[in-house]
Motif scaffolding. Structure first.
Motif, short mmCIF file in Angstrom:
data_model
loop_
_atom_site.label_atom_id
_atom_site.label_comp_id
_atom_site.label_asym_id
_atom_site.label_seq_id
_atom_site.Cartn_x
_atom_site.Cartn_y
_atom_site.Cartn_z
N ASP A 17 10.14 -77.30 9.61
CA ASP A 17 9.33 -76.39 10.45
C ASP A 17 9.14 -75.11 9.67
O ASP A 17 10.07 -74.61 9.02
N ASP A 18 7.92 -74.55 9.70
CA ASP A 18 7.67 -73.33 8.93
C ASP A 18 8.20 -72.08 9.61
O ASP A 18 8.18 -71.00 8.99
N GLU A 19 8.69 -72.18 10.84
CA GLU A 19 9.23 -71.02 11.56
C GLU A 19 10.76 -71.04 11.53
O GLU A 19 11.37 -71.95 12.10
N PRO A 20 11.39 -70.05 10.90
CA PRO A 20 12.85 -70.03 10.82
C PRO A 20 13.54 -70.08 12.18
O PRO A 20 14.57 -70.76 12.33
N GLN B 26 18.42 -88.27 1.71
CA GLN B 26 18.44 -89.57 2.39
C GLN B 26 18.60 -89.44 3.91
O GLN B 26 19.54 -89.98 4.50
N PRO B 27 17.71 -88.73 4.59
CA PRO B 27 17.84 -88.57 6.05
C PRO B 27 17.50 -89.86 6.79
O PRO B 27 16.72 -90.69 6.32
N ASP B 28 18.10 -90.00 7.97
CA ASP B 28 17.72 -91.09 8.87
C ASP B 28 16.55 -90.68 9.77
O ASP B 28 15.74 -91.54 10.16
N VAL B 29 16.49 -89.40 10.11
CA VAL B 29 15.49 -88.90 11.06
C VAL B 29 14.92 -87.58 10.55
O VAL B 29 15.67 -86.74 10.02
N LEU B 30 13.61 -87.40 10.74
CA LEU B 30 12.97 -86.11 10.50
C LEU B 30 12.56 -85.51 11.83
O LEU B 30 11.89 -86.18 12.63
N LEU B 31 12.95 -84.26 12.09
CA LEU B 31 12.37 -83.48 13.18
C LEU B 31 11.26 -82.66 12.54
O LEU B 31 11.51 -81.70 11.81
N LEU B 32 10.02 -83.04 12.81
CA LEU B 32 8.88 -82.61 11.99
C LEU B 32 7.84 -81.86 12.79
O LEU B 32 7.27 -82.39 13.75
N ASP B 33 7.60 -80.61 12.38
CA ASP B 33 6.51 -79.83 12.97
C ASP B 33 5.18 -80.37 12.43
O ASP B 33 5.13 -80.99 11.37
N ALA C 193 16.24 -72.86 13.49
CA ALA C 193 17.56 -72.48 13.98
C ALA C 193 17.80 -73.05 15.38
O ALA C 193 18.91 -73.52 15.70
N ARG C 194 16.77 -73.00 16.23
CA ARG C 194 16.93 -73.53 17.59
C ARG C 194 17.18 -75.04 17.57
O ARG C 194 18.05 -75.55 18.27
N LEU C 195 16.42 -75.76 16.75
CA LEU C 195 16.63 -77.19 16.65
C LEU C 195 18.01 -77.53 16.12
O LEU C 195 18.66 -78.47 16.59
N ALA C 196 18.47 -76.76 15.13
CA ALA C 196 19.81 -76.99 14.59
C ALA C 196 20.87 -76.78 15.67
O ALA C 196 21.84 -77.55 15.76
N ALA C 197 20.68 -75.76 16.49
CA ALA C 197 21.63 -75.49 17.57
C ALA C 197 21.63 -76.63 18.59
O ALA C 197 22.69 -77.07 19.07
N LEU C 198 20.45 -77.13 18.94
CA LEU C 198 20.36 -78.25 19.88
C LEU C 198 21.00 -79.51 19.31
O LEU C 198 21.70 -80.25 20.02
N LEU C 199 20.77 -79.76 18.03
CA LEU C 199 21.37 -80.94 17.40
C LEU C 199 22.89 -80.85 17.39
O LEU C 199 23.58 -81.88 17.42
N GLY C 200 23.42 -79.62 17.35
CA GLY C 200 24.86 -79.44 17.41
C GLY C 200 25.46 -79.92 18.72
O GLY C 200 26.67 -80.17 18.79
N GLU C 201 24.62 -80.07 19.73
CA GLU C 201 25.07 -80.56 21.03
C GLU C 201 24.76 -82.04 21.23
O GLU C 201 24.98 -82.58 22.32
N CYS C 202 24.27 -82.69 20.19
CA CYS C 202 23.94 -84.12 20.26
C CYS C 202 24.99 -84.91 19.47
O CYS C 202 25.08 -84.78 18.25
N LEU D 28 7.84 -84.44 20.80
CA LEU D 28 8.46 -83.44 21.66
C LEU D 28 7.66 -82.15 21.63
O LEU D 28 7.29 -81.66 20.56
N LEU D 29 7.42 -81.60 22.81
CA LEU D 29 6.72 -80.33 22.91
C LEU D 29 7.71 -79.17 22.90
O LEU D 29 8.77 -79.24 23.52
N LYS D 30 7.34 -78.12 22.17
CA LYS D 30 8.16 -76.91 22.14
C LYS D 30 7.92 -76.08 23.41
O LYS D 30 6.79 -76.06 23.91
N PRO D 31 8.93 -75.38 23.91
CA PRO D 31 10.31 -75.40 23.43
C PRO D 31 10.99 -76.73 23.76
O PRO D 31 10.90 -77.21 24.90
#
Length: 234
Positions: A7-10, A46-53, A14-23, A98-101
């Motif tokens: 994602d081009d927005e820091p 070697q990722p399994d999944v991309l969260l892609l903007d 950061a928000r996605l990383a925080a959410l993934l921490g709860e998964c 997935l739609l933001k937020p």
């Protein structure tokens, strides 16, 4: 699952990383700000999944997904503020949109879908090139290759950790890995994911810009249309 955030927005990263921490069962292995960086890091991370903007400067999210279409890994989950690209996303094989937020519950659902799809498909076998480096027999994963250059009776494999000499010819390699290598010139093959763009010199020669190296191999007139088509599609 190993997840790469693009994602081009820091703040969005950061928000996605925080959410993934709860998964449960997920690991954030990287976070990059554009499509070119994402493609360049796939071999190493070697990722399994991309969260892609989708809307990013340079290479868009849909262009990245188009480059990866048909692969088992990584699975693509689009995360965007716009609904307009949903149909195109699913045509490219995205596992979810997935739609933001992004809400935690929807993210968990999408990751579960990705996990099921990964479980249903066998892991693609890793392709290796075998050769000699400093007098020793070694192997290098094709995913780590930056380019292959013909040098008299050998082929020089440029990769992230140095160089490797192999005895197979470029023609043999091209025939063995038709989907994983593209010819730039009679003396050069590259993995398509390494191609970032082209530049035309004042004398008319066209050079390739490659991820992971300052080397800019020449593209022959014969191969230029295929290279331009690949860059246009992806």
């Amino acid at each position: 699952m190993r997840v790469l955030i693009i994602d081009d927005e820091p703040l969005a990263r950061a928000r996605l990383a925080a959410l993934l921490g709860e998964c449960e069962g997920t690991e954030v292995i990287g976070s990059v700000g554009d499509g070119e960086a994402a493609l360049g890091s796939l071999g190493e991370l070697q990722p399994d999944v991309l969260l892609l903007d989708i809307n990013m400067p340079g290479l868009s999210g849909t262009a990245v997904a188009q480059r990866l279409a048909g692969r088992t890994r990584p699975q693509v989950i689009f995360c965007t503020a716009y609904e307009a690209h949903a149909l195109k996303a699913f045509e490219l094989g995205a596992v979810d949109y997935l739609l933001k937020p992004v809400r935690l519950e929807r993210l968990r659902d999408a990751l579960q879908r990705a996990q099921r799809r990964l479980a249903d498909a066998p892991r693609e076998p890793t392709a290796y090139l075998h050769g000699r480096m400093r007098g020793e027999q070694v192997r290098i994963a094709l995913a780590e290759v930056i380019c292959l250059l013909a040098d008299e009776k050998y082929v020089v494999v440029q990769h992230r950790r140095g160089e490797l000499l192999i005895e197979e010819s470029l023609r043999q390699l091209e025939e063995a890995y038709p989907e994983q290598l593209i010819r730039l010139h009679r003396n050069c093959l590259v993995p398509p994911a390494r191609l970032l763009g082209v530049k035309t010199l004042a004398d008319g020669r066209v050079l390739a810009r490659l991820d992971g190296t300052e080397l800019s191999p020449e593209i022959s007139r014969r191969n230029l249309p295929a290279v331009r088509k690949l860059l246009r599609l992806g």
